[in-house]
Enzyme design. Structure first.
Site, PDB file in Angstrom:
ATOM      1  N   CYS A   3       0.874  -1.173   0.000  1.00 30.90           N
ATOM      2  CA  CYS A   3       0.000   0.000   0.000  1.00 30.90           C
ATOM      3  C   CYS A   3       0.910   1.221   0.000  1.00 30.90           C
ATOM      4  O   CYS A   3       1.745   1.369   0.890  1.00 30.90           O
ATOM      5  CB  CYS A   3      -0.903  -0.007   1.225  1.00 30.90           C
ATOM      6  SG  CYS A   3      -1.753   1.558   1.479  1.00 30.90           S
ATOM      7  N   CYS A   6       0.651   3.339   3.209  1.00 30.43           N
ATOM      8  CA  CYS A   6       1.300   2.676   4.357  1.00 30.43           C
ATOM      9  C   CYS A   6       2.821   2.781   4.226  1.00 30.43           C
ATOM     10  O   CYS A   6       3.522   3.045   5.205  1.00 30.43           O
ATOM     11  CB  CYS A   6       0.881   1.213   4.454  1.00 30.43           C
ATOM     12  SG  CYS A   6      -0.750   0.958   5.188  1.00 30.43           S
ATOM     13  N   ASN A  86     -12.674  10.764  -0.876  1.00 33.34           N
ATOM     14  CA  ASN A  86     -13.322   9.921  -1.880  1.00 33.34           C
ATOM     15  C   ASN A  86     -13.387   8.497  -1.339  1.00 33.34           C
ATOM     16  O   ASN A  86     -12.380   7.961  -0.869  1.00 33.34           O
ATOM     17  CB  ASN A  86     -12.527   9.958  -3.185  1.00 33.34           C
ATOM     18  CG  ASN A  86     -12.438  11.361  -3.761  1.00 33.34           C
ATOM     19  OD1 ASN A  86     -13.411  12.111  -3.726  1.00 33.34           O
ATOM     20  ND2 ASN A  86     -11.276  11.724  -4.282  1.00 33.34           N
ATOM     21  N   GLY A  92     -14.907   7.622  -6.627  1.00 30.88           N
ATOM     22  CA  GLY A  92     -13.721   7.966  -7.407  1.00 30.88           C
ATOM     23  C   GLY A  92     -12.422   7.796  -6.642  1.00 30.88           C
ATOM     24  O   GLY A  92     -11.416   8.429  -6.961  1.00 30.88           O
ATOM     25  N   HIS A  97      -6.597   3.502   0.505  1.00 35.40           N
ATOM     26  CA  HIS A  97      -6.204   3.746   1.906  1.00 35.40           C
ATOM     27  C   HIS A  97      -6.786   5.119   2.213  1.00 35.40           C
ATOM     28  O   HIS A  97      -6.407   6.117   1.567  1.00 35.40           O
ATOM     29  CB  HIS A  97      -4.669   3.713   2.041  1.00 35.40           C
ATOM     30  CG  HIS A  97      -4.150   4.006   3.419  1.00 35.40           C
ATOM     31  ND1 HIS A  97      -3.197   3.220   4.044  1.00 35.40           N
ATOM     32  CD2 HIS A  97      -4.426   5.012   4.278  1.00 35.40           C
ATOM     33  CE1 HIS A  97      -2.917   3.737   5.241  1.00 35.40           C
ATOM     34  NE2 HIS A  97      -3.673   4.836   5.398  1.00 35.40           N
ATOM     35  N   HIS A  99      -7.933   8.688   2.959  1.00 37.76           N
ATOM     36  CA  HIS A  99      -7.158   9.922   3.045  1.00 37.76           C
ATOM     37  C   HIS A  99      -8.086  11.094   2.806  1.00 37.76           C
ATOM     38  O   HIS A  99      -9.146  10.950   2.190  1.00 37.76           O
ATOM     39  CB  HIS A  99      -6.016   9.919   2.021  1.00 37.76           C
ATOM     40  CG  HIS A  99      -6.453   9.617   0.627  1.00 37.76           C
ATOM     41  ND1 HIS A  99      -6.693   8.322   0.202  1.00 37.76           N
ATOM     42  CD2 HIS A  99      -6.753  10.422  -0.414  1.00 37.76           C
ATOM     43  CE1 HIS A  99      -7.093   8.353  -1.059  1.00 37.76           C
ATOM     44  NE2 HIS A  99      -7.157   9.615  -1.461  1.00 37.76           N
TER      45      HIS A  99
HETATM   46  P1  5GP Z   1      -8.166   9.599  -4.479  1.00 35.64           P
HETATM   47  O1  5GP Z   1      -7.842   8.183  -4.077  1.00 35.64           O
HETATM   48  O2  5GP Z   1      -8.798  10.384  -3.388  1.00 35.64           O
HETATM   49  O3  5GP Z   1      -8.963   9.658  -5.741  1.00 35.64           O
HETATM   50  O4  5GP Z   1      -6.837  10.359  -4.850  1.00 35.64           O
HETATM   51  C1  5GP Z   1      -5.553   9.896  -4.541  1.00 35.64           C
HETATM   52  C2  5GP Z   1      -4.637  11.086  -4.565  1.00 35.64           C
HETATM   53  O5  5GP Z   1      -3.359  10.658  -4.155  1.00 35.64           O
HETATM   54  C3  5GP Z   1      -4.478  11.742  -5.944  1.00 35.64           C
HETATM   55  O6  5GP Z   1      -4.802  13.119  -5.838  1.00 35.64           O
HETATM   56  C4  5GP Z   1      -3.007  11.513  -6.291  1.00 35.64           C
HETATM   57  O7  5GP Z   1      -2.443  12.601  -6.999  1.00 35.64           O
HETATM   58  C5  5GP Z   1      -2.367  11.295  -4.938  1.00 35.64           C
HETATM   59  N1  5GP Z   1      -1.234  10.379  -4.944  1.00 35.64           N
HETATM   60  C6  5GP Z   1      -1.198   9.129  -5.470  1.00 35.64           C
HETATM   61  N2  5GP Z   1      -0.008   8.558  -5.259  1.00 35.64           N
HETATM   62  C7  5GP Z   1       0.733   9.469  -4.575  1.00 35.64           C
HETATM   63  C8  5GP Z   1       2.073   9.449  -4.072  1.00 35.64           C
HETATM   64  O8  5GP Z   1       2.821   8.484  -4.207  1.00 35.64           O
HETATM   65  N3  5GP Z   1       2.488  10.569  -3.417  1.00 35.64           N
HETATM   66  C9  5GP Z   1       1.695  11.654  -3.238  1.00 35.64           C
HETATM   67  N4  5GP Z   1       2.219  12.702  -2.584  1.00 35.64           N
HETATM   68  N5  5GP Z   1       0.428  11.707  -3.707  1.00 35.64           N
HETATM   69  C10 5GP Z   1      -0.041  10.628  -4.368  1.00 35.64           C
HETATM   70 ZN    ZN Z   2      -2.384   1.398   3.632  1.00 31.63          ZN
END
Ligand code: 5GP
Ligand code: ZN
Length: 112
Positions: A3, A6, A86, A92, A97, A99
């Protein structure tokens, strides 16, 4: 289980943490949608709100504390900001995990 959030929380993938304690950490989103775009991430591997149990409720208090702290330190607490979580496929959610996106630093009414 691999993950990304994580791994960042445990430090095995490096990232600059704007806030970090035993329960939660905050990083800048890698693809910012606003001048300020942060992710508040509980360290417990909770996927969506469906996974909350009495053992994990405390994470939400820590999330609230982190949001109050970082928005104040980055100077957006008074101008305002949006917090988005989300959940699941219709929500979406891309990273499974839980956030919380903090979006601000400019008007963000149109940003989802
Ligand atoms: P969601 O799951 O709420 O749709 O969005 C996931 C968010 O995590 C996205 O805005 C994406 O740009 C961000 N994200 C995904 N992987 C990483 C990462 O490895 N580092 C960081 N800083 N942001 C990430
Ligand atoms: Zn996790």
């Amino acid at each position: 289980m691999s993950c990304i959030f994580c791994a960042i929380g445990q430090g095995s993938i490096p990232a600059e943490k704007l806030y970090d304690n035993e329960a939660v950490f905050v990083i800048a989103d890698i693809h910012p949608k606003a001048k300020v775009h942060l992710l508040v991430i509980p360290k417990q591997h909770i996927v969506t709100f469906n996974d909350f149990t009495p053992v994990t409720y405390g994470s939400m208090a820590s999330v609230a504390e982190a949001i109050a702290n970082v928005t104040q330190r980055l100077g957006i607490a008074k101008s305002g900001y949006k917090v988005i979580a989300n959940n699941g496929s219709d929500g979406g959610q891309a990273v499974p995990h839980l956030h919380f996106h903090i979006l601000g630093g400019e008007p963000v009414q149109g940003i989802t």
